[in-house]
Design an enzyme around this catalytic site. Sequence first.
Site, PDB file in Angstrom:
ATOM      1  N   TYR A  73      42.013  -4.643  29.502  1.00  0.00           N
ATOM      2  CA  TYR A  73      43.369  -4.671  28.939  1.00  0.00           C
ATOM      3  C   TYR A  73      43.318  -5.080  27.473  1.00  0.00           C
ATOM      4  CZ  TYR A  73      48.431  -5.676  29.003  1.00  0.00           C
ATOM      5  OH  TYR A  73      49.784  -5.677  28.776  1.00  0.00           O
ATOM      6  N   PHE A 126      57.855  15.975   9.268  1.00  0.00           N
ATOM      7  CA  PHE A 126      57.700  16.645  10.557  1.00  0.00           C
ATOM      8  C   PHE A 126      58.903  16.270  11.432  1.00  0.00           C
ATOM      9  CE2 PHE A 126      55.971  16.637  14.945  1.00  0.00           C
ATOM     10  CZ  PHE A 126      55.756  17.993  15.047  1.00  0.00           C
ATOM     11  N   ASP A 127      59.250  17.095  12.433  1.00  0.00           N
ATOM     12  CA  ASP A 127      60.516  16.834  13.148  1.00  0.00           C
ATOM     13  C   ASP A 127      60.586  15.491  13.878  1.00  0.00           C
ATOM     14  OD1 ASP A 127      58.727  18.493  14.413  1.00  0.00           O
ATOM     15  OD2 ASP A 127      60.185  19.851  15.286  1.00  0.00           O
ATOM     16  N   ASP A 217      50.955  10.758   6.704  1.00  0.00           N
ATOM     17  CA  ASP A 217      51.108  11.321   8.044  1.00  0.00           C
ATOM     18  C   ASP A 217      49.909  12.254   8.209  1.00  0.00           C
ATOM     19  OD1 ASP A 217      51.684  12.664  10.336  1.00  0.00           O
ATOM     20  OD2 ASP A 217      53.746  13.186   9.805  1.00  0.00           O
ATOM     21  N   ALA A 219      48.061  13.801  10.686  1.00  0.00           N
ATOM     22  CA  ALA A 219      47.705  14.574  11.889  1.00  0.00           C
ATOM     23  C   ALA A 219      46.592  15.580  11.584  1.00  0.00           C
ATOM     24  CB  ALA A 219      48.938  15.297  12.431  1.00  0.00           C
ATOM     25  N   LYS A 260      45.708  16.330  17.094  1.00  0.00           N
ATOM     26  CA  LYS A 260      45.296  17.400  16.185  1.00  0.00           C
ATOM     27  C   LYS A 260      43.875  17.100  15.707  1.00  0.00           C
ATOM     28  CE  LYS A 260      49.947  17.724  16.245  1.00  0.00           C
ATOM     29  NZ  LYS A 260      50.997  16.764  15.921  1.00  0.00           N
ATOM     30  N   HIS A 452      66.143  24.359  21.601  1.00  0.00           N
ATOM     31  CA  HIS A 452      65.101  25.387  21.722  1.00  0.00           C
ATOM     32  C   HIS A 452      64.200  25.187  22.931  1.00  0.00           C
ATOM     33  CE1 HIS A 452      63.657  22.055  19.303  1.00  0.00           C
ATOM     34  NE2 HIS A 452      62.421  22.398  19.570  1.00  0.00           N
TER      35      HIS A 452
HETATM   36  C1  PLP Z   1      52.309  16.370  15.811  1.00  0.00           C
HETATM   37  C2  PLP Z   1      52.774  15.673  14.617  1.00  0.00           C
HETATM   38  C3  PLP Z   1      53.439  14.439  14.693  1.00  0.00           C
HETATM   39  C4  PLP Z   1      53.830  13.801  16.011  1.00  0.00           C
HETATM   40  O1  PLP Z   1      52.737  13.568  16.814  1.00  0.00           O
HETATM   41  P1  PLP Z   1      52.765  13.648  18.422  1.00  0.00           P
HETATM   42  O2  PLP Z   1      51.370  13.320  18.773  1.00  0.00           O
HETATM   43  O3  PLP Z   1      53.158  15.050  18.780  1.00  0.00           O
HETATM   44  O4  PLP Z   1      53.733  12.648  18.893  1.00  0.00           O
HETATM   45  C5  PLP Z   1      53.779  13.816  13.509  1.00  0.00           C
HETATM   46  N1  PLP Z   1      53.517  14.375  12.317  1.00  0.00           N
HETATM   47  C6  PLP Z   1      52.902  15.571  12.207  1.00  0.00           C
HETATM   48  C7  PLP Z   1      52.625  16.149  10.858  1.00  0.00           C
HETATM   49  C8  PLP Z   1      52.520  16.262  13.353  1.00  0.00           C
HETATM   50  O5  PLP Z   1      51.936  17.462  13.239  1.00  0.00           O
END
Ligand code: PLP
Length: 461
Positions: A73, A126-127, A217, A219, A260, A452
């Site tokens: 843990y 990002f959304d 950010d 990813a 990613k 969507h």
């Molecule tokens: C996928 C993504 C996120 C969110 O990550 P999740 O693992 O899907 O929660 C944030 N910012 C960017 C640029 C992303 O491509």
Amino acid sequence: MNKKYSAEPYRIKMVEPIKETTREQREMLLKNAGYNPFSLKSEDVYIDLLTDSGTGAMSQEQWGAMMVGDEAYAGSKSFYKLESVVKNITGYQYVMPVHQGRGAEQVFLPQLVTKAGMYYISNIHFDTTRAHVELSGARAIDCVIEECFVMDKFHPFKGNFDLVQLNKVILDKGPENIAGIIMTITNNSAGGQPVSMENLKEVKKIANKYHIATIIDGARYAENAYFIKEREKGYEDKAIIDIAREMCSYADAFLMSAKKDGLVNMGGLIVIKDNEELFNKCKIRAIPYEGFPTYGGMNGRDIEALAVGLMEALDERYLKHRIDQVRYLGDRLIEAGIPIQFPIGGHAVFVDCKSIAPHIPADQFPALAVTNAIYLEAGIRAVEIGTLLMGRDPDTHENVGTKMEYMRLTIPRRVYTYKHMDVIADAVIHVYEHRNELNGFEFVYEPPILRHFTATFKPVK
Ligand SMILES: *Cc1c(COP(=O)(O)O)cnc(C)c1O
């Protein structure tokens, strides 16, 4: 296949058979899914290009590492392994795993929102990032260069910040009202377009001048580093990891969806350069939401796989093949005269459906029409990025609308071969050649938010 596109730098040792369906079957399957590809079962999809998130293939080293995952843990061996890898890549001091990217956002972003009326600025949020900015009480402002929206105009770094605009927004809103500047690398929403090192450096200079925090950010940070090596003067001979470290030097924190460029199916990271107080605040918020800060919603096995995957994603041969494969698909479409976001980004090819189906009005979703047509043609599942995704204005209930009606062909990592890219290209070309036959769609059911994902449709006759 010529040398322009490098071959797979791996052998395939384990395979997942994929089903082929007939056109008649696909007509029924799509109808039963309410003409919304999100509602298809993945087993009824021949090539799945819905997303590159968590859909990559792990290596033998990753599967092997999972066997030694330490499920403690608190303070597991697996955590310390991950921490050391992440510190090495970023040059930062404080590391916390979280269950995925949005977990990082929901723990971290509220920390910098200290009062009402604040803003985060990004090249493009990002959304889920935008959603968490808004949930934390702030507002999101995008500041990307104008070239980003001109599909066929070459720019080596279409994800760059517009620095003049950035300065202006900071002065307009007041520096004390800016919670932070989020550098999205690569810029997902604009087609996986990279941000240059010079641009990151300039953003940091501006941020320093006004005492504003910068957040990566990250990813797809490894893909961004590869583009810098390929396109930016002075980086041709640098190692990818050194480029990554330099990118990180221009930020105070690094948030990552590890689904990613972590090359894992689930996971995320919060990494903080040197602000211990901020890290402690994140720890406190992580516990009720994500879990104890040394596991953060991940298990030891997955933490091990991530520690290995992060380094594999920085391997130049891996990255070259990855970027080449996506570019190969894009080049085939360009040769056939199909309008796409150019140059081709890191993780996907964005097809411009507004110019493919100008006869379909925006409120009948031209990109959904093209997306459904390639499923019917070849069993390929892509995703609409356009008017449908943007949804309605909560006040006026009108479609928000967008300049962009894209079909995104998102390529999973280490999963499909060049021959699959040919199958995809052939299907898109076929649909393009028969574009006058495309028809729009209208709602049968429209959910009030995030429509969507679960909406159902019928074809407009
Ligand atoms: C996928 C993504 C996120 C969110 O990550 P999740 O693992 O899907 O929660 C944030 N910012 C960017 C640029 C992303 O491509």
